[in-house]
Design an enzyme around this catalytic site. Structure first.
Site, PDB file in Angstrom:
ATOM      1  N   SER A   1       4.545   1.734   8.137  1.00 25.23           N
ATOM      2  CA  SER A   1       4.286   0.830   7.025  1.00 25.23           C
ATOM      3  C   SER A   1       5.529   0.521   6.217  1.00 25.23           C
ATOM      4  CB  SER A   1       3.230   1.427   6.089  1.00 25.23           C
ATOM      5  OG  SER A   1       1.965   1.305   6.652  1.00 25.23           O
TER       6      SER A   1
ATOM      7  N   HIS B   1       0.825  -1.210   0.000  1.00 30.92           N
ATOM      8  CA  HIS B   1       0.000   0.000   0.000  1.00 30.92           C
ATOM      9  C   HIS B   1       0.857   1.257   0.000  1.00 30.92           C
ATOM     10  CE1 HIS B   1       0.533  -0.396   4.456  1.00 30.92           C
ATOM     11  NE2 HIS B   1       0.482   0.930   4.421  1.00 30.92           N
TER      12      HIS B   1
ATOM     13  N   GLY C   1       2.784   5.499  10.422  1.00 28.51           N
ATOM     14  CA  GLY C   1       3.994   5.827   9.702  1.00 28.51           C
ATOM     15  C   GLY C   1       4.988   4.702   9.639  1.00 28.51           C
TER      16      GLY C   1
ATOM     17  N   ASP D   1      -0.062  -7.468   0.930  1.00 33.71           N
ATOM     18  CA  ASP D   1       0.471  -6.129   1.179  1.00 33.71           C
ATOM     19  C   ASP D   1       1.980  -6.165   0.962  1.00 33.71           C
ATOM     20  OD1 ASP D   1       0.637  -3.491   1.782  1.00 33.71           O
ATOM     21  OD2 ASP D   1       0.001  -3.657   3.873  1.00 33.71           O
TER      22      ASP D   1
ATOM     23  N   SER E   1       2.415  -4.054   7.956  1.00 36.05           N
ATOM     24  CA  SER E   1       1.224  -3.779   7.157  1.00 36.05           C
ATOM     25  C   SER E   1       0.320  -2.782   7.875  1.00 36.05           C
ATOM     26  CB  SER E   1       0.458  -5.071   6.873  1.00 36.05           C
ATOM     27  OG  SER E   1      -0.749  -4.800   6.185  1.00 36.05           O
TER      28      SER E   1
END
Length: 383
Positions: free
Chosen positions: A337, A224, A335, A254, A352
């Site tokens: 990810s 993402h 933040g 993801d 994720s």
């Protein structure tokens, strides 16, 4: 998936984890803790109440457990029902669906447990729930196979357990399911942060995520965090390009990888510990359920927890459904990810999303690393 423009990043509560794009250190194999940074050691001691030697015993035991699980999975075939590591006793319990396989488990040094379902049947239930997920209400947050209980757990918002049971009925689930209240609505960690991120554009706005692990030619991260073909940048408004997203899958999975196009950036086997040092990745052997796992982030530093389940399906707040995630008790915040997850020095996956924060705790999910490497035939950098 909540995202904010870079211009609004000041004052937000965010978390980012970046890979250090610099020289590679040499790993030592003298002791189980030789490759553990002081920050990771301190975090594991705090999380699990262990001495330094206790951390070493834990790491060594779960490395052995991972090897034993892999061997028995292959040797037992259909009789293999799953495996659970006990962080307190350091024992590995291997579940079997046929009692005649118990002796082989004991011979391998593990504890056998006869179960009714096993991971294959539980996986079928998860798949059945996935098949009807399109009509599930937003109050149902996800589901996963829990090997400890030999059951499938469906999570729902408080007061909405009935919707979870209705979903199970629609899926025609026959295996026992457990409905639990979810701690909060899961969301992907793609909030805007500064520090050691990489930036990308989407819909005219600038966003930020973290590098996961270095691979030959680039790095892996969360799916993402940028569509395939989009560019990644060192800064905003994009004066120095790092690379291009060569592959990205989100939702359903993801996962993504970025091919580095600027020779100034050299992928390494190092993960930033945000305390002036790095951790050298030595491999990607998957730790069993129950094992300790640690993650590092710019906002909260090193935090550790336990792997609770694998192959969880999560329905994020934007109704994005992601399968195959690993569920943990380690906290994280916005933040983070794409950031790195480690069991000892073995790479486990990339962040994720999740619920909660590092003030009162929560649940965090990571996309396992090996499926990312396999999908795009990538080679993990190790030291």
């Amino acid at each position: 998936m909540t995202r904010h423009p870079v211009a609004r990043s000041i004052g937000t509560t965010t978390l980012s984890l970046a890979l250090v794009l610099a020289g590679t250190g040499l790993a030592s194999a003298e002791t189980p803790t030789a490759d553990i940074s002081p920050e990771q050691m301190a975090a594991m001691r705090a999380a699990f109440g262990l001495s330094e030697s206790g951390v070493g015993d834990l790491i060594a035991a779960q490395e052995d457990a991972a090897e034993t699980e892999a061997e028995l999975r292959e040797d037992l075939g259909d009789a293999f029902g799953g495996a659970v590591f006990d962080i307190d006793t350091l024992d590995l319990t291997v579940q079997v669906t046929d009692s005649s396989a118990s002796d082989a488990v004991r011979d391998a040094g593990a504890v056998p447990e006869l179960v009714d379902n096993g991971e294959a049947e539980l996986a079928d239930v998860v798949e059945a729930l996935d098949a009807v997920a399109g009509g599930a209400p937003a109050t149902v947050h996800g589901w996963y196979a829990d090997p400890v209980r030999d059951a499938v757990v469906i999570e729902a918002a408080p007061g909405h357990e009935a919707e979870a049971r209705t979903l199970a009925e629609r899926a025609g689930v026959e295996v026992d399911t457990v409905v639990e209240e979810s701690a909060g609505t899961p969301r992907t960690y793609a909030d805007i942060v500064g520090g050691n991120p990489y930036y990308f554009q989407e819909g005219g706005g600038w966003y930020v995520c973290s590098v996961g692990f270095g691979v030959v030619g680039g790095y892996v991260t969360a799916g993402h965090c940028g569509a395939e073909g989009s560019d990644t940048w060192l800064d905003v408004p994009g004066t120095q390009r790092i690379g291009t997203v060569a592959g990205s899958v989100f939702p359903t999975s993801d996962m993504a990888w970025v091919e580095v196009t600027d020779s100034d950036f050299v992928p390494t086997a190092e993960v930033n510990d945000y305390e002036g040092g790095t951790v050298t990745v030595t491999g990607s052997t998957e730790a069993p359920v129950g094992a300790s796992v640690c993650r590092s982030g710019q906002t909260t530093g090193w935090h550790c927890g336990v792997i609770q389940a694998k192959n969880q399906t999560v329905r994020y707040s934007g109704n994005e459904r992601v399968r195959g995630l690993t569920r943990t008790t380690a906290c994280a915040e916005g933040g983070d990810s794409g950031g790195s997850w480690l069991a000892g020095t073995e790479a486990q996956g990339v962040t994720s999303g999740g619920s909660g924060n590092c003030t009162f705790g929560g649940t965090t999910y990571f996309q396992p690393l090996n499926p990312i490497l396999e999908r795009w035939d990538l080679t993990l950098l190790t030291g």
